[in-house]
Design a protein around this motif. Structure first.
Motif, PDB file in Angstrom:
ATOM      1  N   SER A   1      34.785 -51.788  28.638  1.00 14.77           N
ATOM      2  CA  SER A   1      35.782 -51.070  27.873  1.00 14.77           C
ATOM      3  C   SER A   1      36.349 -49.930  28.706  1.00 14.77           C
ATOM      4  CB  SER A   1      35.131 -50.528  26.597  1.00 14.77           C
ATOM      5  OG  SER A   1      34.080 -49.642  26.947  1.00 14.77           O
ATOM      6  N   THR A   2      37.346 -49.287  28.192  1.00 13.96           N
ATOM      7  CA  THR A   2      37.907 -48.127  28.873  1.00 13.96           C
ATOM      8  C   THR A   2      37.207 -46.870  28.370  1.00 13.96           C
ATOM      9  OG1 THR A   2      39.621 -47.853  27.193  1.00 13.96           O
ATOM     10  CG2 THR A   2      40.152 -49.239  29.100  1.00 13.96           C
ATOM     11  N   VAL A   3      37.381 -45.796  29.106  1.00 17.14           N
ATOM     12  CA  VAL A   3      36.859 -44.501  28.695  1.00 17.14           C
ATOM     13  C   VAL A   3      37.948 -43.467  28.979  1.00 17.14           C
ATOM     14  CG1 VAL A   3      35.716 -44.017  30.904  1.00 17.14           C
ATOM     15  CG2 VAL A   3      34.877 -42.937  28.841  1.00 17.14           C
ATOM     16  N   ALA A   4      38.073 -42.501  28.091  1.00 15.98           N
ATOM     17  CA  ALA A   4      39.061 -41.440  28.268  1.00 15.98           C
ATOM     18  C   ALA A   4      38.570 -40.454  29.324  1.00 15.98           C
ATOM     19  CB  ALA A   4      39.314 -40.717  26.950  1.00 15.98           C
ATOM     20  N   LEU A   5      39.478 -40.007  30.160  1.00 11.63           N
ATOM     21  CA  LEU A   5      39.136 -39.062  31.216  1.00 11.63           C
ATOM     22  C   LEU A   5      38.410 -37.846  30.649  1.00 11.63           C
ATOM     23  CD1 LEU A   5      39.353 -38.285  34.218  1.00 11.63           C
ATOM     24  CD2 LEU A   5      41.571 -37.273  33.700  1.00 11.63           C
ATOM     25  N   GLY A   6      38.878 -37.340  29.527  1.00 11.05           N
ATOM     26  CA  GLY A   6      38.274 -36.162  28.909  1.00 11.05           C
ATOM     27  C   GLY A   6      36.891 -36.397  28.333  1.00 11.05           C
ATOM     28  N   ASP A   7      36.501 -37.648  28.192  1.00 11.02           N
ATOM     29  CA  ASP A   7      35.188 -37.974  27.624  1.00 11.02           C
ATOM     30  C   ASP A   7      34.116 -38.231  28.680  1.00 11.02           C
ATOM     31  OD1 ASP A   7      36.216 -37.758  25.062  1.00 11.02           O
ATOM     32  OD2 ASP A   7      36.610 -39.915  24.870  1.00 11.02           O
ATOM     33  N   LEU A   8      34.465 -38.103  29.946  1.00 12.19           N
ATOM     34  CA  LEU A   8      33.483 -38.364  30.995  1.00 12.19           C
ATOM     35  C   LEU A   8      32.421 -37.267  31.024  1.00 12.19           C
ATOM     36  CD1 LEU A   8      35.788 -39.535  33.912  1.00 12.19           C
ATOM     37  CD2 LEU A   8      34.223 -40.934  32.542  1.00 12.19           C
ATOM     38  N   PRO A   9      31.169 -37.656  31.252  1.00 13.17           N
ATOM     39  CA  PRO A   9      30.092 -36.662  31.349  1.00 13.17           C
ATOM     40  C   PRO A   9      30.059 -36.031  32.736  1.00 13.17           C
ATOM     41  CG  PRO A   9      29.193 -38.834  31.721  1.00 13.17           C
ATOM     42  CD  PRO A   9      30.663 -39.021  31.409  1.00 13.17           C
ATOM     43  N   ALA A  10      29.116 -35.156  32.944  1.00 16.57           N
ATOM     44  CA  ALA A  10      28.896 -34.572  34.268  1.00 16.57           C
ATOM     45  C   ALA A  10      28.414 -35.655  35.229  1.00 16.57           C
ATOM     46  CB  ALA A  10      27.860 -33.456  34.185  1.00 16.57           C
ATOM     47  N   ILE A  11      28.732 -35.495  36.497  1.00 20.24           N
ATOM     48  CA  ILE A  11      28.230 -36.424  37.507  1.00 20.24           C
ATOM     49  C   ILE A  11      26.707 -36.426  37.470  1.00 20.24           C
ATOM     50  CG2 ILE A  11      27.999 -36.752  40.010  1.00 20.24           C
ATOM     51  CD1 ILE A  11      30.932 -35.940  40.217  1.00 20.24           C
ATOM     52  N   GLY A  12      26.143 -37.613  37.524  1.00 20.32           N
ATOM     53  CA  GLY A  12      24.697 -37.775  37.459  1.00 20.32           C
ATOM     54  C   GLY A  12      24.175 -38.052  36.061  1.00 20.32           C
ATOM     55  N   ALA A  13      25.049 -37.893  35.049  1.00 21.79           N
ATOM     56  CA  ALA A  13      24.642 -38.165  33.666  1.00 21.79           C
ATOM     57  C   ALA A  13      24.694 -39.667  33.400  1.00 21.79           C
ATOM     58  CB  ALA A  13      25.560 -37.427  32.696  1.00 21.79           C
TER      59      ALA A  13
END
Length: 128
Positions: free
Chosen positions: A5-17
């Motif tokens: 699926s797609t994910v919204a840019l604003g919904d991305l977690p911190a790197i490493g999460a």
């Protein structure tokens, strides 16, 4: 490119999460201009030639990383990687393929018949 699926840019977690069954390693632009989230999937293939490494990654729901994605993995989630060389999904000539050394970030190549390690990534398209 392996996509879910797609994910919204604003919904991305911190790197490493954790994200989508793996570790979020960052965002990269593909040659066609699309932006994707890079997910490092769990597990590691060992003692695999290039063809077997490609099949291993697909079996685990992903693909081998491209050279730019391998560099992103080294830069952002190095602690999740073992410090040896790993296959990428890019051929080098008729009988070799590009590799990335996760101890130094160096990219070189080996014959496709050599046995090395592999990690799998999943690329998730981003939306605004």
């Amino acid at each position: 490119m392996t996509t879910t699926s797609t994910v919204a840019l604003g919904d991305l977690p911190a790197i490493g999460a954790r994200l989508e069954g793996g570790t979020f390693a960052g965002v990269i632009s593909l040659p066609d201009g699309k932006h994707v989230a890079v997910i490092l999937l769990p597990g590691k293939g060992e003692e695999l030639d290039w063809k077997a490494a490609t099949a291993w990654a697909e079996k685990h729901g992903g693909e081998l990383p491209s050279r730019p994605v391998a560099a992103l993995l080294y830069a952002n989630v190095k602690a999740e990687l073992t410090p040896d060389w790993h296959w990428t999904n890019e051929a080098f000539g008729a009988s070799c393929a590009w590799t990335c050394y996760f101890d130094s970030g160096y990219q070189g190549n080996h014959r496709e018949s050599c046995e090395g390690s592999a990690v799998a990534v999943r690329l998730i398209p981003l939306t605004a």
